[in-house]
Scaffold this active site. Structure first.
Site, mmCIF file in Angstrom:
data_model
loop_
_atom_site.group_PDB
_atom_site.id
_atom_site.type_symbol
_atom_site.label_atom_id
_atom_site.label_comp_id
_atom_site.label_asym_id
_atom_site.label_seq_id
_atom_site.Cartn_x
_atom_site.Cartn_y
_atom_site.Cartn_z
ATOM 1 N N ASN A 29 -7.831 2.919 -4.864
ATOM 2 C CA ASN A 29 -8.108 1.520 -5.217
ATOM 3 C C ASN A 29 -7.176 1.001 -6.312
ATOM 4 O OD1 ASN A 29 -10.233 1.403 -3.392
ATOM 5 N ND2 ASN A 29 -11.665 2.257 -4.883
ATOM 6 N N GLU A 54 0.841 -1.212 0.000
ATOM 7 C CA GLU A 54 0.000 0.000 0.000
ATOM 8 C C GLU A 54 0.872 1.256 0.000
ATOM 9 O OE1 GLU A 54 -3.276 0.012 -0.329
ATOM 10 O OE2 GLU A 54 -4.003 -1.920 0.406
HETATM 11 N N1 GLY Z 1 -8.465 1.948 1.554
HETATM 12 C C1 GLY Z 1 -9.050 2.802 0.593
HETATM 13 C C2 GLY Z 1 -9.764 3.969 1.170
HETATM 14 O O1 GLY Z 1 -9.658 4.226 2.353
HETATM 15 O O2 GLY Z 1 -10.475 4.640 0.472
#
Ligand code: GLY
Length: 371
Positions: free
Chosen positions: A246, A186
């Protein structure tokens, strides 16, 4: 060294504060955000066992009536049954509307405790104390809370912002290396979608970061949180821009679902998804092969998976249509135009998706035979 990032959302604004080795002084920062003496710290067995007492004792020192409530570990317990056990406890022990909930743990704890806070007595304040890299850089910021339904992930939930996100980087020392690695996917994502300099820093410092170098970690978490804050400030409820978070998740989610959530950690599936999306972008002539190769390099250096599992591409394409990100029957892809900039497209043809998946599968087969 302490860093503070303010998430500016009008009356729902809150700070993210980051430092190293300061969990036991939690109360000194948090008391300003706790309106009443009752506090429920929600954690899981593993994290609660390691850090629950430290947090509760710190709150006791400041005079709070704090208790620890432990839920079972893991994504399979992120469900309504777990929620019920929390509601039962809150009601049985007469926790009032002014109670503050504290989420001490990774993504599952944050989502569950946040949803309990969002719904108990129509909403009580809560604080996020993320303890995994994934939770620090992603799930604790931005207010997405909720649980899974047997028919899909995160189908029950809401947007409910915390009052404070408190991050102690030192707790990463007890995080399993595979979990750190998965969270790092991430982090790479933020470089690709938003910040080419950050991407270069990551590419050049993977080793140091994985050795938990303090300054490196601070830059990783602070930059990731700051990017997430900027995106959420602009689009809190995912009406537009927030969808760029995303990136890698369209194919990543399909892989997780088709492998029954027991083959890949979330970040590992996102790693494959990010590479596949970059290859799709290359095929559509919006991204250069050099950028694809840089992405492959960093994923490989981090030890993240880059190969496609043996799943029929048609099954993957079918599954994409079931994702909750599908709008008006069109699958939306976040595609890089270059490192640091992405675009959302809903015109990716099934042929291109299939070709990229098949090519990535052939590469996996070649690797398997040559090793
Ligand atoms: N994990 C994606 C968001 O928080 O929008």
């Amino acid at each position: 060294m302490r860093q503070r990032i303010d998430v500016q959302l009008g009356e729902r604004s809150y700070p993210i504060v980051i430092d190293h080795g300061w969990l036991e002084t939690f109360d000194s920062v948090a008391k300003e955000y706790i309106p009443y003496d009752r506090v429920l710290v929600i954690s899981d067995r593993q994290v609660g066992g390691l850090y629950g007492d430290v947090l509760v004792e710190s709150l006791h020192r400041s005079g709070f009536l704090a208790e620890l409530f432990v839920i079972a570990d893991g994504e399979s317990n992120k469900n309504l049954a777990t929620m019920s056990t929390i509601y039962d406890f809150l009601i049985e022990y007469n926790y009032p509307r002014q109670t503050t909930v504290i989420a001490l743990g990774g993504g599952v704890v944050g989502d569950v405790a946040g949803f309990a806070a969002a719904t108990y007595m129509r909403g009580v304040p809560y604080i996020q104390v993320p303890t995994s890299l994934l939770a620090m850089v992603d799930s604790s910021v931005g207010g997405k809370v909720g649980v899974n339904h047997p028919l899909g992930k995160n189908l029950i939930g809401s947007f409910y912002q915390p009052k404070l996100v408190f991050i102690d980087l030192a707790v990463l020392q007890t995080l399993a290396p595979e979990e750190f690695r998965a969270g790092f996917a991430e982090v790479i994502k933020y470089g690709v979608i938003w910040d080419a300099n950050f991407f270069s820093f990551l590419l050049n410092n993977v080793k140091k970061i994985f050795e938990l170098d303090q300054l490196g970690l601070m830059r990783v978490v602070q930059t990731s949180c700051s990017i997430k804050a900027q995106v959420v400030e602009e689009d809190e409820k995912e009406a537009g821009l927030r969808a760029i978070l995303n990136y890698g998740h369209t194919i990543g989610h399909a892989l997780e679902a088709l492998t029954n959530y027991n083959v890949y950690r979330h970040g590992e599936a996102i790693s494959i998804g990010m590479l596949a999306s970059a290859k799709i972008a290359e095929k559509m002539e919006i991204l250069s092969d050099v950028d694809v190769s840089h992405l492959w390099q960093i994923l490989t250096k981090a030890g993240l998976p880059c190969t496609m599992p043996k799943i029929d591409p048609i099954d993957i394409i079918e599954r994409l249509r079931k994702d909750k990100k599908v709008r008006l029957d069109k699958v939306r892809f976040v595609l890089p135009e270059r490192i640091g900039k992405v675009v959302i497209r809903d015109d990716v043809s099934n042929d291109i998706i299939r070709e990229v998946i098949e090519k990535m599968r052939e590469e996996s087969d070649e690797k398997a035979t040559s090793s």
